[in-house]
Design a protein around this motif. Structure first.
Motif, PDB file in Angstrom:
ATOM      1  N   LEU A  53     -57.393 -22.627 -39.283  1.00  0.00           N
ATOM      2  CA  LEU A  53     -56.701 -21.838 -38.272  1.00  0.00           C
ATOM      3  C   LEU A  53     -57.497 -20.596 -37.892  1.00  0.00           C
ATOM      4  O   LEU A  53     -57.593 -20.238 -36.710  1.00  0.00           O
ATOM      5  CB  LEU A  53     -55.320 -21.434 -38.798  1.00  0.00           C
ATOM      6  CG  LEU A  53     -54.448 -20.593 -37.868  1.00  0.00           C
ATOM      7  CD1 LEU A  53     -54.166 -21.353 -36.577  1.00  0.00           C
ATOM      8  CD2 LEU A  53     -53.137 -20.228 -38.554  1.00  0.00           C
ATOM      9  N   GLY A  92     -49.762 -20.445 -37.458  1.00  0.00           N
ATOM     10  CA  GLY A  92     -49.967 -19.632 -38.650  1.00  0.00           C
ATOM     11  C   GLY A  92     -48.660 -19.262 -39.321  1.00  0.00           C
ATOM     12  O   GLY A  92     -48.557 -19.250 -40.564  1.00  0.00           O
ATOM     13  N   HIS A 147     -54.596 -27.492 -37.681  1.00  0.00           N
ATOM     14  CA  HIS A 147     -53.386 -26.661 -37.586  1.00  0.00           C
ATOM     15  C   HIS A 147     -52.381 -27.225 -36.587  1.00  0.00           C
ATOM     16  O   HIS A 147     -51.177 -26.995 -36.691  1.00  0.00           O
ATOM     17  CB  HIS A 147     -53.755 -25.224 -37.223  1.00  0.00           C
ATOM     18  CG  HIS A 147     -54.200 -25.034 -35.806  1.00  0.00           C
ATOM     19  ND1 HIS A 147     -55.510 -25.143 -35.417  1.00  0.00           N
ATOM     20  CD2 HIS A 147     -53.496 -24.733 -34.683  1.00  0.00           C
ATOM     21  CE1 HIS A 147     -55.610 -24.919 -34.118  1.00  0.00           C
ATOM     22  NE2 HIS A 147     -54.399 -24.674 -33.644  1.00  0.00           N
ATOM     23  N   ASP A 150     -58.881 -19.722 -34.321  1.00  0.00           N
ATOM     24  CA  ASP A 150     -58.440 -18.480 -33.698  1.00  0.00           C
ATOM     25  C   ASP A 150     -59.623 -17.626 -33.251  1.00  0.00           C
ATOM     26  O   ASP A 150     -59.559 -16.940 -32.228  1.00  0.00           O
ATOM     27  CB  ASP A 150     -57.567 -17.698 -34.680  1.00  0.00           C
ATOM     28  CG  ASP A 150     -56.389 -17.030 -33.979  1.00  0.00           C
ATOM     29  OD1 ASP A 150     -56.236 -17.253 -32.766  1.00  0.00           O
ATOM     30  OD2 ASP A 150     -55.628 -16.306 -34.630  1.00  0.00           O
ATOM     31  N   GLY A 160     -51.646 -20.629 -31.728  1.00  0.00           N
ATOM     32  CA  GLY A 160     -52.277 -20.421 -33.023  1.00  0.00           C
ATOM     33  C   GLY A 160     -51.465 -19.495 -33.904  1.00  0.00           C
ATOM     34  O   GLY A 160     -51.350 -19.703 -35.119  1.00  0.00           O
TER      35      GLY A 160
END
Length: 553
Positions: A180, A394, A287, A184, A390
């Motif tokens: 992730l 998370g 993710h 990101d 994202g």
């Protein structure tokens, strides 16, 4: 003559047992009322009525609270176990539309655009077939992710926490977070590059990182106004990307014949293997597998009622397929534009996100709206939308693996901080040259591909388990197809690791570190695969207890 016994109903409190009896009757009435009122009109348990902290949902993290979920409407109740599936309805399809398009953002982030433009510039039209089949493979995996979320009422990170031992769950969480953060970094830097393009270089990269971070929190505030409002914002961003890159496609006018040949005839050479791995890594993102299983829970579905679950799976299949068809077309536009303009040119191996707009302007000129700004607008929409998704991913990953019951704003702050701090460092270090930043983006694409098994294997392990999925576990044919996709991805990863080992290792110490890392990576992948066969191993351990010490946990 005996007198008649006293009538307790005439004097309510004349018997000492009457208060206890009344309390018992009241408790039974309350329980009956709770059982009658708990399911809503569409058969979903209303958790807001469960005030006791011991009740389900109070002591564990949930993707969406009951008040946040979208009500689909009345389900047909013509069978005693709610197993009937209502007839198809466009209105219901519209109500289910949203999670798939949020999921599709991961197929359109700046990392994908980086992979698209480099594949087009270096490989021309020859990797379009891989883009198409990678999107199809991604659709299969995302449908399984949605299926497990709908059928269980829980998302993948939560299920992994229960399925695996504590140490393995922590490793899976770390790998998911690593993937992730890598994604990101690409998304935030992509937005920063777009801001730099649109500002004609006035705003430096690191300032664009800070703007993107703050924009993410502003957009997340829309969640307070309802899930549908946030989904509408994503619809606008996806439409912006589609219009921008379709405009570029119309301006560039790529060869239709070469486009069709690229889609229908598979070609792969040693010179384009890194771009091919990047395409697979961009389209199937770790993710995103966790994210989709949580997003589908934004609709009120009771996993105990077969009709509701099957109907939701049907609608999510249609919606996700349409969303990924749109994402495939956008990726196709980008790849073919750069294939037409730069394949075989001296700029082919130097083009990237940073200088792509400049090269496009030099190649295709201005016009009513200069292509440089069209590229910048599309890139900005891709970066902003993928940054928000994202952040969502998370939150679900951290909350699910660690069972954190934190406010969403606090989890968003933690998730953003984990990615923004390294992104600012990267922006300052790699902003010295365009080539270094493009090389970084390319290897971040590769990082996504390496992390894929740590999302795919748990998903495929759980989706075939009857104790987890009940009647909605996948059949043997679909299971074989899914494992074929996973095996193909892992073979590509193995080739990539071997190629890296042979080309980059220059010292004995570095060789030892790379070998140790590859060994640990392979060992954990083998463990995850062997955990899938735990039932067979448990059967063997019962018959040969002295030689097999495996347990489910």
């Amino acid at each position: 003559m005996d007198s008649p016994p006293p009538r307790n109903d005439a004097v309510p409190n004349s018997s000492p047992e009457s208060p206890q009896l009344q309390a018992l009757e009241q408790s039974q009435d309350d329980e009956s009322q709770r059982l009658l009122l708990a399911p809503s009109s569409d058969g979903v348990i209303n958790k807001t009525t469960q005030k006791n902290g011991a009740e389900e949902g109070e002591d564990e993290e949930a993707a969406y609270e009951a008040r946040e979920k979208i009500q689909i409407g009345e389900f047909e109740l013509d069978s005693p176990n709610y197993s009937a599936v209502p007839a198809f309805s466009l209105k219901k399809l519209w109500l289910f539309t949203g999670p798939g398009f949020l999921m599709s953002i991961a197929f359109l982030d700046p990392g994908n655009l980086e992979g698209d433009l480099q594949a087009g510039a270096i490989a021309g039209y020859s990797l379009l077939w891989l883009l198409m089949w990678a999107t199809a493979m991604g659709l299969l995996i995302q449908l399984l992710s949605a299926r497990i979320g709908v059928a269980t009422g829980r998302h993948l990170a939560e299920l992994c926490r229960e399925e695996y031992p504590y140490w393995a769950g922590i490793v899976l969480w770390f790998m998911a977070e690593l993937a992730l953060i890598g994604a990101d970094i690409q998304e935030v830097i992509g937005s920063s590059i777009a801001i730099q393009i649109l500002s004609r270089g006035v705003i430096p990269l690191w300032v664009g990182v800070l703007i993107t971070a703050s924009d993410c929190f502003i957009f997340l505030l829309l969640e307070n106004y309802g899930v549908r409002k946030l989904e509408a914002v994503f619809a606008v961003l996806i439409s912006t990307m589609a219009l921008s890159f379709a405009w570029m496609f119309a301006d560039a006018q790529p060869s239709k014949k070469e486009l069709l040949l690229g889609l229908l005839i598979p070609k792969l050479s040693s010179k384009t293997i890194r771009q091919a791995v990047g395409i697979v890594g961009c389209v199937i993102m770790p993710h995103n597998v966790f994210l989709h299983s949580a997003l589908v829970q934004s609709r009120e579905i009771d996993p105990r009622k077969k009709g509701q679950v099957q109907e939701a799976i049907n609608y999510y299949t249609i919606e996700s397929s349409l969303a990924l068809l749109v994402s495939f077309m956008i990726n196709l536009f980008v790849t073919t534009v750069f294939a037409k303009g730069f394949f075989g040119s001296k700029q082919a191996h130097t083009i990237g996100l940073v200088n792509a707009g400049q090269y496009l302007e030099e190649k295709y000129g201005g016009g009513l709206l200069p292509i440089l700004y069209i590229w910048g607008i599309g890139l900005l929409a891709a970066g902003q939308s993928s940054t928000i998704t994202g952040t969502y991913a998370g939150q679900f990953i951290m909350g699910g693996f660690l069972n954190l019951r934190l406010k969403k704003s606090l989890r968003a702050l933690i998730t953003r901080s984990c990615a923004i701090i390294p992104t600012i460092i990267v922006a300052l270090v790699f902003n010295k040259s365009e080539s270094s930043l493009d090389v970084l983006n390319e290897w971040l694409n590769v990082l996504q591909s390496i992390q894929i098994p740590f999302a795919l294997i748990p998903l495929l392990t759980l989706v075939v388990k009857e104790p987890v999925m009940g009647d909605f576990k996948i059949g043997p044919t679909l299971e074989r197809a899914a494992w074929t996709v996973a095996a193909l991805v892992m073979v590509i990863n193995g080739y990539l690791l071997l190629d890296f080992f042979l080309s980059e290792v220059n010292s004995l110490l570095f060789a030892f570190l790379v070998f140790a890392g590859a060994s640990a990576y392979g060992s954990f992948v083998v463990y995850l695969i062997s955990h899938r066969n735990s039932e067979l191993l448990n059967w063997l351990s019962r018959r040969l207890p002295g030689r097999f010490g495996y347990s489910e946990n």
